[in-house]
Design an enzyme around this catalytic site. Structure first.
Site, mmCIF file in Angstrom:
data_model
loop_
_atom_site.group_PDB
_atom_site.id
_atom_site.type_symbol
_atom_site.label_atom_id
_atom_site.label_comp_id
_atom_site.label_asym_id
_atom_site.label_seq_id
_atom_site.Cartn_x
_atom_site.Cartn_y
_atom_site.Cartn_z
ATOM 1 N N SER A 558 7.349 33.342 -1.580
ATOM 2 C CA SER A 558 6.283 34.816 -1.818
ATOM 3 C C SER A 558 5.905 34.737 -3.780
ATOM 4 O O SER A 558 5.744 34.019 -4.238
ATOM 5 C CB SER A 558 7.066 35.935 -1.702
ATOM 6 O OG SER A 558 6.578 36.688 -1.159
ATOM 7 N N ASP A 641 0.497 35.522 8.090
ATOM 8 C CA ASP A 641 1.815 36.380 7.143
ATOM 9 C C ASP A 641 0.304 37.098 6.425
ATOM 10 O O ASP A 641 -0.723 36.708 5.971
ATOM 11 C CB ASP A 641 2.017 35.314 5.825
ATOM 12 C CG ASP A 641 2.257 35.757 4.720
ATOM 13 O OD1 ASP A 641 2.413 36.802 4.399
ATOM 14 O OD2 ASP A 641 2.686 35.349 3.880
ATOM 15 N N HIS A 673 5.278 35.566 6.667
ATOM 16 C CA HIS A 673 5.599 35.810 5.600
ATOM 17 C C HIS A 673 7.062 34.666 5.324
ATOM 18 O O HIS A 673 7.594 34.037 4.499
ATOM 19 C CB HIS A 673 5.976 37.101 5.071
ATOM 20 C CG HIS A 673 5.786 36.816 3.657
ATOM 21 N ND1 HIS A 673 4.266 36.634 3.209
ATOM 22 C CD2 HIS A 673 6.770 37.583 2.738
ATOM 23 C CE1 HIS A 673 5.133 36.085 1.233
ATOM 24 N NE2 HIS A 673 6.073 37.219 1.547
#
Length: 726
Positions: A558, A641, A673
């Site tokens: 991330s 995601d 994600h």
């Protein structure tokens, strides 16, 4: 019963002689929060364990003896999705996912001391969970949640008519959120009642939707909302729930309210803290959370942020009187920590709150009428707190927690006293053999603007006279942290036991070290945080002899993935043998494709079209940065995601390939994600650890380390040469 022995912790370790492997990590029992009975004698918790041979994850429920820590099996029925105490001795209510109503669930009642002698109270015509109960006269009122149709009925996916077209049509945001395209269904809190007939209870199947009458309201709020988003008063007559502000654009603002509504739905729910409302403190218009009634039901405590478009603003405790027009009171409002959950003591005089503090989730107490400058007191416990419940009517609480060295810590904590250990998984589960706090230590280094914290995680059998390659792990968020807690995805100890010493920094933007450090990353993603990381790397390189930085690697997900991409184009990128970027942004302007626009509009000080220069400032794809790329890099990105499109990962891999940089792309079409499915998680570890082990030299120094060849998935490779070889 023999088949379910894993449900009870083993009393002796298996002698494998191996370090903590991904297989150990993924297959170790996973235990949920322990919820005590009304008398404080027993607690019930969920447990599951993945079996690689059978490719399944059976689950069940255990009982924890709160006097001696003994664990016994309550049921091995994997269809029992939740259990809660009825409030009558050791009687329990549970939800069973198999029911005579297609797509529905059954509500069952039993006794924890004779669970097999259960009876069915009734059925719910749809998926339903998050039960909370309270006695009200001769009935037991309850609330729970499920999905609502636009008409207010409980949605039953199995009974829904098949659409004539797959088209989706939108006139407003969100289009998609986290991992799902938004539909006309939405979460709602429903109320019902159990009626006593003789010595048994029954449910007539009737539910009242408490949320749908408020147009555009939704509770619990996705993607992570749950039973903590609502509460039921002790007399069962009033319900509180949190919803995003119905009148405001949800993708652009974080503003949310706490609504109050009669349990029977006789009036439409009304907010107690509406933006600019007569009771709301001036300037408070951010996200609300954790509503909880006082024991007498006359007050409600909740948490709220001030800023309307900032998901990581500091939460402050608020208390409102129920059925009053008096202004809402702010409690300990100058405390420079952000509470995550709040509960009342049995006498209503004390608040117990959890908050992250210096990379540990701690439990604190404070008076319910604390003034602005009051500093809450820490209650002693081990590890980080995940949840807590009062033990009977005492001041003691049963804590369910975890740490960097154990995935489950059950303990009893009492203000002013040492904690009492009940069950620590690392002392019982064979898969967690050898894990303990001695291999973890904090590191503080002067950063770009202030001292910065990191965790150092050492491998099993660590020898300070030996040298171990550095694994530099960068957390996501960016407003997050590497805390003293267990991760079921990125677990530092799994990395360490490949033969690394892990350094997990908490640079500018991290939470739990005061709001200023969190706020300082705003519009500075590649600025102070990057400088912090450089200074930490330099400190490790110059001062810690047992860490080999010459053969170190860096990895992150991330925001951590963004930072790895940023590092690739900076001088620090040349200090690592390999990089791993998981779901990280690559092209600055592509951030407009995200779901929660409030996030990027806060972090980059404006909208995509009004503050474009801020989005472009930290663009990893700038030609002058790409020109420096040379470190081998693994790119991971998944199809579901929707925080940042898979095209970001593909684009990054495209450039790495055309640049001739050794690289690989790992994709899971059924993951988000995060990578959460057990078999996918194993492949993720085989690829990620195999990649860094190859380039760091670990494969040579540790024969037991994971190799890329350990992964059974065939690699797609249709070209013998890079484009630029020609």
């Amino acid at each position: 019963m023999a088949a379910a022995k894993w449900l009870i912790a083993s009393l002796a370790f298996a002698s494998s002689g191996l370090a903590f492997t991904p297989e150990d990590f993924i297959s170790a029992p996973r235990r949920g929060e322990a919820i005590p009975d009304p008398k404080g004698e027993l607690a019930v918790f969920h447990v599951s364990k993945y079996n690689f041979d059978k490719k399944d994850r059976p689950s069940g429920w255990n009982l924890l003896n709160l006097k001696n820590g003994d664990i016994s099996v309550l049921t091995t029925d994997s269809d029992v999705s939740e259990i809660t105490w009825l409030g009558d001795g050791t009687k329990v209510v549970y939800v069973n996912g198999t029911d005579s109503v297609k797509g529905g669930v059954g509500i069952w009642i039993s006794d924890a001391k004779n669970f097999g002698n259960a009876y069915k109270a009734g059925s719910v015509n749809g998926a339903f969970s998050g039960l909370k109960l309270a006695k009200s006269g001769d009935k037991i009122n309850f609330v729970g949640y499920g999905q609502s149709t636009t008409k207010g009925d409980l949605y039953n996916e199995a009974a829904a008519k098949e659409a004539v077209s797959s088209a989706r049509i939108y006139d407003s945001l969100f289009v998609r959120h986290w991992d799902t395209y938004v539909s006309t269904q939405f979460n709602a809190v429903f109320s019902g009642a159990l009626t006593k007939n003789g010595d048994k209870y029954s449910f007539d199947g009737k539910l009242k939707n408490l949320v749908q009458p408020v147009k555009y309201a939704e509770s619990p709020y996705p993607p992570f909302g749950g039973s903590g988003d609502y509460d039921l008063s002790s007399d069962g007559k009033t319900v509180a729930f949190m919803s995003k502000a119905p009148e405001l654009p949800k993708a652009n603002l974080t503003t949310s309210y706490i609504f109050l509504v009669p349990h029977d739905g006789s009036r439409v729910a009304e907010p107690i803290n509406k933006r600019n409302g007569p009771r709301t403190p001036q300037g408070i218009e951010g996200a609300s959370s954790s509503p909880v009634f006082s024991p007498d039901g006359k007050r409600i405590a909740y948490l709220q942020m001030a800023t309307k478009n900032y998901e990581s603003d500091r939460r402050v405790i608020h208390i409102a009187e129920v059925g009053s027009n008096k202004p809402v009171q702010r409690i300990a409002s100058n405390w420079d920590r952000s509470p995550e959950a709040v509960k009342w003591s049995s006498d209503g005089r004390t608040l117990y709150v959890t908050a992250e503090d210096h990379a540990t989730g701690k439990l604190f107490t404070l008076p319910a009428d604390a003034r602005d400058n009051h500093k809450p007191e820490v209650v002693k416990h081990d590890g980080s707190v995940s949840s807590f419940y009062f033990v009977g009517s005492s001041k003691s609480v049963l804590i369910s927690g975890n740490s960097l060295w154990s995935n489950a810590l059950y303990q009893v904590a009492t203000p002013g006293r040492p904690n009492r250990k009940l069950f620590y998984a690392n002392e019982h589960d064979p898969e967690l053999k050898g894990l303990g706090p001695n291999d973890i230590e904090p590191l503080w280094v002067d950063g770009a603007r202030t001292k910065i914290h990191s965790w150092i995680v050492k491998p099993t059998g660590f020898d300070k006279n030996k040298v171990y390659p550095l694994a530099f792990l960068i957390h996501g968020g960016p407003q997050g942290s590497w805390g003293d807690n267990w991760s079921t995805r990125w677990n530092p100890r799994v990395w360490a036991d490949q033969g690394y010493v892990v350094v997990a920094p908490n640079p500018t933007g991290s939470t739990g070290f005061g709001q200023k450090l969190t706020d300082d990353i705003t519009n500075d993603w590649g600025g102070a945080p990057y400088k912090d990381l450089v200074k930490i790397w330099e400190h490790v390189h110059n001062n810690i002899k047992y860490i080999d930085t010459d053969n170190g690697i860096a990895a992150g997900a991330s925001f951590g993935g963004f930072m790895v991409n940023w590092i690739q184009g900076q001088d620090l990128g040349r200090k690592f043998k390999a990089l791993v970027s998981h779901d990280g942004t690559f092209v600055g302007s592509s951030k407009i494709g995200t779901d929660e626009l409030f996030f990027i509009e806060h972090d980059f000080n404006g909208t995509f079209f009004e503050a474009r220069q801020n989005y472009d400032r930290w663009d990893c794809s700038k030609p002058e940065l790409v020109a420096k790329w040379s470190t081998p890099q693994l790119v991971v990105h998944n199809d579901f995601d929707f925080r940042l499109s898979v095209a970001e990962g593909v684009g990054l891999f495209n450039v790495l390939q055309e640049k001739g940089v050794p690289s690989r792309f790992l994709n899971f079409p059924d993951e988000t994600h995060w990578v959460t499915k057990p078999e996918n998680s194993l492949v993720w570890h085989q690829q990620v650890l195999g990649w860094v082990n190859k380039w760091s030299g670990i494969n040579k120094s540790n024969p037991k380390s994971i190799k890329l060849s350990d992964c059974p998935i065939e690699v797609v490779d249709h070209e013998a040469h890079s484009y630029f070889d020609y």
